[in-house]
Design an enzyme around this catalytic site. Structure first.
Site, short mmCIF file in Angstrom:
data_model
loop_
_atom_site.label_atom_id
_atom_site.label_comp_id
_atom_site.label_asym_id
_atom_site.label_seq_id
_atom_site.Cartn_x
_atom_site.Cartn_y
_atom_site.Cartn_z
N ASP A 37 10.31 -6.90 -3.57
CA ASP A 37 9.75 -5.57 -3.36
C ASP A 37 9.80 -5.36 -1.66
O ASP A 37 9.19 -6.19 -1.06
CB ASP A 37 8.15 -5.80 -3.69
CG ASP A 37 7.44 -4.30 -3.03
OD1 ASP A 37 7.97 -3.40 -2.52
OD2 ASP A 37 6.12 -4.37 -3.22
N LYS A 99 11.73 1.35 6.32
CA LYS A 99 12.03 1.62 5.13
C LYS A 99 12.22 3.35 5.31
O LYS A 99 12.96 3.92 4.55
CB LYS A 99 10.88 1.35 4.11
CG LYS A 99 11.40 1.71 2.69
CD LYS A 99 10.37 1.28 1.79
CE LYS A 99 10.61 1.54 0.38
NZ LYS A 99 9.69 0.83 -0.56
N GLU A 204 10.43 1.32 -8.41
CA GLU A 204 9.14 0.48 -8.03
C GLU A 204 8.31 0.73 -9.36
O GLU A 204 7.66 -0.23 -9.78
CB GLU A 204 8.50 0.82 -6.75
CG GLU A 204 9.17 0.47 -5.77
CD GLU A 204 8.95 0.99 -4.14
OE1 GLU A 204 8.10 1.77 -4.14
OE2 GLU A 204 9.51 0.73 -3.14
N ASP A 226 0.52 4.81 -6.94
CA ASP A 226 1.17 3.78 -5.96
C ASP A 226 0.59 4.14 -4.47
O ASP A 226 1.07 4.95 -3.93
CB ASP A 226 2.53 3.41 -5.73
CG ASP A 226 3.02 2.34 -4.74
OD1 ASP A 226 2.22 2.04 -3.89
OD2 ASP A 226 4.26 1.99 -5.00
P1 ADP Z 1 3.58 -0.85 0.91
O1 ADP Z 1 3.80 -0.48 -0.14
O2 ADP Z 1 3.63 0.74 2.07
O3 ADP Z 1 4.13 -1.78 1.79
P2 ADP Z 1 1.10 -2.13 0.36
O4 ADP Z 1 1.19 -1.98 -0.80
O5 ADP Z 1 1.42 -3.50 1.24
O6 ADP Z 1 2.22 -0.98 1.26
O7 ADP Z 1 -0.32 -1.69 1.05
C1 ADP Z 1 -0.79 -1.79 2.53
C2 ADP Z 1 -1.99 -1.06 2.67
O8 ADP Z 1 -3.17 -1.65 1.78
C3 ADP Z 1 -2.69 -1.24 3.94
O9 ADP Z 1 -3.14 0.13 4.44
C4 ADP Z 1 -3.87 -2.18 3.70
O10 ADP Z 1 -4.84 -1.99 4.76
C5 ADP Z 1 -4.21 -1.75 2.39
N1 ADP Z 1 -5.35 -2.82 1.69
C6 ADP Z 1 -4.65 -4.33 1.64
N2 ADP Z 1 -5.65 -4.92 0.99
C7 ADP Z 1 -6.78 -4.16 0.89
C8 ADP Z 1 -7.86 -4.14 0.53
N3 ADP Z 1 -8.68 -5.39 -0.01
N4 ADP Z 1 -8.86 -3.03 0.32
C9 ADP Z 1 -8.52 -1.81 0.73
N5 ADP Z 1 -7.24 -1.81 1.22
C10 ADP Z 1 -6.16 -2.79 1.37
MG MG Z 2 4.65 -0.72 -2.14
#
Ligand code: ADP
Ligand code: MG
Length: 681
Positions: A37, A99, A204, A226
């Site tokens: 991913d 990205k 995705e 998502d």
């Molecule tokens: P991307 O797909 O853009 O790479 P992610 O799926 O990794 O993103 O999500 C990252 C986001 O998720 C960040 O804003 C992070 O603060 C939030 N996040 C991660 N864990 C938690 C949680 N336990 N509660 C709320 N938000 C969270």
């Molecule tokens: Mg993602």
């Protein structure tokens, strides 16, 4: 009812039913297939070797998520948490969210970012990021987003090899469903630079659905919500015959958890009475807000301090957070509604809603999604990891492993399909679909003369029927004379639990029906299946070109036929086709013939001839339709009017015409119906 005939030319090996001994003896390629991913905020790698449950791989400190951040502050690139630490000090030389730049040119970059971007001197239309010199006083280094992404992928590849103690053979890399060709190509290139064989890119949302095993149901409608760090994506997927098709996507490319952080940070600064915070104070508040937000997903209240602005041990409650992010969450709900509308689907019709992305841990988000869809969303799999899990499952399949998680015996080893016009294969049941399964597809006629259809059932992964294995042929006669594309023949493939395939074709207007049974044989060895699959991967490029060419030829042939028929019918009427225009139509027809018979014509040449013919015959087609409509209103029988209208509707669509003359029955291959051509890539 018209007479029907049935002939089975070949009932050769349909299934490979693997015996347990077979499984063990099966030659494996040495490496593993991994799922990656490649996220905007975080990336991760997962494996599901040899049919095992997928699992993400962690770094030495036990962290599975790798921040998608690459620092060029020193001379060697540094990736992940270490890069994140350099961000405050070197904002323009530490690349995050790369990205957003993938496959993009300068004109596409409408969001703000701290980098100097320049046109790519080597590839027009793409850009590079200036990441500064390797050493003080050196020349600036210009990195493509592809190279930056490759750094991230290379770290994940090394992590997988260290963990598994074996080389990585290749990877399935996920991309947002809406990524265009340039963005996908850039992602592929990044994989290649990182030394990975990219088996395929996977959408995705499709990956997330695979991780939940939703494909095992065979049919269904799903939404994937998502919400990541900086982006929100909503997708609606249709599952048919075990294949996901993304039927609509939407969302907001500038809405995510980062916005939650900023909203809460602004609130904290306000509580501290900091009316004009400095950049540093703001950054401190943002980092604290993020930690508080994440903690509030588990707890009702947390205590925070912002020493920079003199806020100490302040209690922040979940309600307080909810109030700050309420409007943002509402925006996602609105985007979901719009996408459901695009998909023509009502929320209640969905068979499931999958939650993806770290921000879907926020309880308010879950509550709102549940309310919108009227059902609790699927959250059992860690929303950070679900996409990588699905990619890992797909990678395991593509690396030559038969998934044993499902029932190995119940998997179709090679796709089953039908030959359509031009010798093109339309897959009806895809490889690896679990049985029993039933899949239906509607086909249509190619010309009005086609009152019979020959169905050629084939098995294989290649695009052309000639390259696949022939299983059976049968004919359906008694198709009513209808203008091209108006007849509707539904073909269903039914595979029962004993792997017996029954193919049935039914004309939907008259109900004439014919079916054939194909008995399973056990002729195909594992190696043979492996070889056929590899061959289709090796030939994917050529096959695509061959299919494209065949499709262009079919399309041109169809229009030539229609224009000829129209000429014969009303071409002599000066009012409908003035002489000078007729010359143009005939010249275009001659051009089309030449293109059709040119042995080495490519798809572009055929399409250009098609365009010319369509342009030359358009006014003629329009006048012919108007006349037909008028004639229809004046004293014709109802049947004739309907017949004409139906014909003209097709004419309008196809810019051709139909001949009223009756000619001998012309059984031919079915043509693909327009609504059936879309497949998820
Ligand atoms: P991307 O797909 O853009 O790479 P992610 O799926 O990794 O993103 O999500 C990252 C986001 O998720 C960040 O804003 C992070 O603060 C939030 N996040 C991660 N864990 C938690 C949680 N336990 N509660 C709320 N938000 C969270
Ligand atoms: Mg993602």
């Amino acid at each position: 009812m018209a007479s029907q005939s049935l002939s089975i030319h070949d009932t050769g090996g349909l299934f490979q039913i693997a015996e347990p001994e077979d499984r063990k003896g099966r030659a494996r390629r040495p490496g593993f297939g991994v799922g990656i991913d490649l996220g905007t905020t975080h990336s991760l790698v997962a494996v599901a070797p040899r049919g095992a449950e997928p699992r993400p791989l962690a770094d030495a400190e036990g962290r599975a998520l790798l921040p998608s951040i690459v620092s060029y502050a020193g001379d060697a690139a540094v990736v992940g948490y270490a890069a994140a630490r350099e961000q405050l000090e070197h904002p323009s030389r530490v690349v995050s969210s790369v990205k957003r730049f993938m496959g993009r040119g300068l004109e596409d970059i409408t969001f703000s970012h701290p980098y100097r971007v320049v046109p790519d001197p080597q590839t027009p239309g793409l850009l590079r990021l200036d990441v500064g010199p390797a050493a003080p006083g050196g020349a600036p280094r210009l990195r493509t987003p592809i190279e930056v992404s490759a750094e991230i992928l290379a770290v994940l590849k090394r992590r997988a090899e260290a963990e598994l103690g074996a080389p990585v053979d290749g990877a399935v890399i996920t991309v947002p469903a809406y990524f265009d060709d340039a963005q996908r190509q850039a992602t592929r290139d990044a994989g290649r630079i990182a030394g990975l064989k990219v088996y395929r890119l996977l959408a995705e949302p499709t990956a997330a659905a695979l991780a939940y095993g939703l494909d095992r149901g065979g049919e269904g409608l799903f939404a994937v919500y998502d919400l990541g760090g900086g982006t929100f994506d909503i997708s609606v997927l249709r599952l048919r015959a075990g294949v996901f098709q993304v039927i609509a996507t939407g969302g907001d490319s500038a809405l995510g958890g980062d916005d939650f952080d900023r909203a809460l940070a602004a609130h904290l600064l306000e509580r501290a009475g900091a009316t004009a915070p400095s950049d540093l104070q703001r950054e401190e508040a943002r980092l604290v807000a993020r930690a508080a937000k994440e903690a509030l997903s588990e707890r009702e209240r947390v205590t925070v301090s912002l020493p920079g602005v003199g806020l100490r041990d302040a209690v922040v409650t979940r309600d307080e957070l909810d109030a700050q992010i309420d409007a943002l969450v509402r925006r996602t709900v609105k985007a979901c509604r719009a996408t459901l509308r695009d998909a023509g689907v009502r929320a209640q019709e969905l068979d499931g809603v999958v939650m993806v992305g770290g921000s879907t841990r926020v309880p308010l988000v879950r509550a709102r999604v549940e309310k919108l869809f009227g059902r609790p969303p699927l959250t059992d799999i860690d929303p950070d990891k679900v996409v990588a899990d699905g990619a890992a499952i797909q990678a395991d399949i593509l690396s030559g492993s038969a998934r044993e998680g499902v029932t190995l015996l119940d998997v179709v080893p090679l796709s089953l399909g039908l030959e359509t016009m031009g010798g093109i294969v339309e897959k009806v049941i895809p490889r690896n679909a679990t049985i029993p399964i039933r899949a239906r597809q509607v086909f249509t006629n190619y010309s009005e003369q086609q009152t019979g259809m020959t169905f050629h059932v084939v098995q294989g992964e290649r695009e052309l029927a000639a390259d696949c294995r022939s299983l059976a042929r049968f004919e359906l006669k008694g198709i009513p004379r209808l203008p091209p594309s108006m007849a509707r023949v539904e073909v269903s493939f039914q595979l029962d639990a004993d792997a017996l395939l029954t193919v049935t074709a039914r004309e939907l207007m008259t109900g004439v029906k014919q079916s054939v049974e194909v008995k399973p044989t056990y002729g195909l060895s594992s190696d043979e299946v492996d070889r056929l699959v590899m061959e289709s991967l090796d030939n994917a490029g050529e096959d695509f070109a061959a299919r494209d060419l065949a499709e262009a030829r079919v399309e041109l042939g169809r229009v030539v036929l229609a224009v000829r028929a129209a000429l014969q019918e009303v071409g002599h009427l000066e009012a409908i086709l003035p002489a000078d225009e007729r010359a143009g139509v005939e010249a275009a027809l001659a051009g089309a013939d030449a293109a059709m018979h040119q042995p080495d014509a490519d798809a572009a040449a055929i399409r250009s001839a098609l365009g010319q013919l369509e342009r030359a015959s358009e006014p003629f087609a329009r006048r012919r339709m108007e006349r037909a409509l008028n004639a229809g209103m004046e004293g014709k029988s109802l049947f004739e009017v309907e017949d004409t209208l139906a014909g003209e509707a097709a004419l309008d669509e196809r810019r051709g015409g139909h001949s009223p003359e009756l000619v001998d029955d012309d059984p031919g291959a079915p043509a693909r119906a327009e609504q059936d051509v879309q497949k998820d890539s």
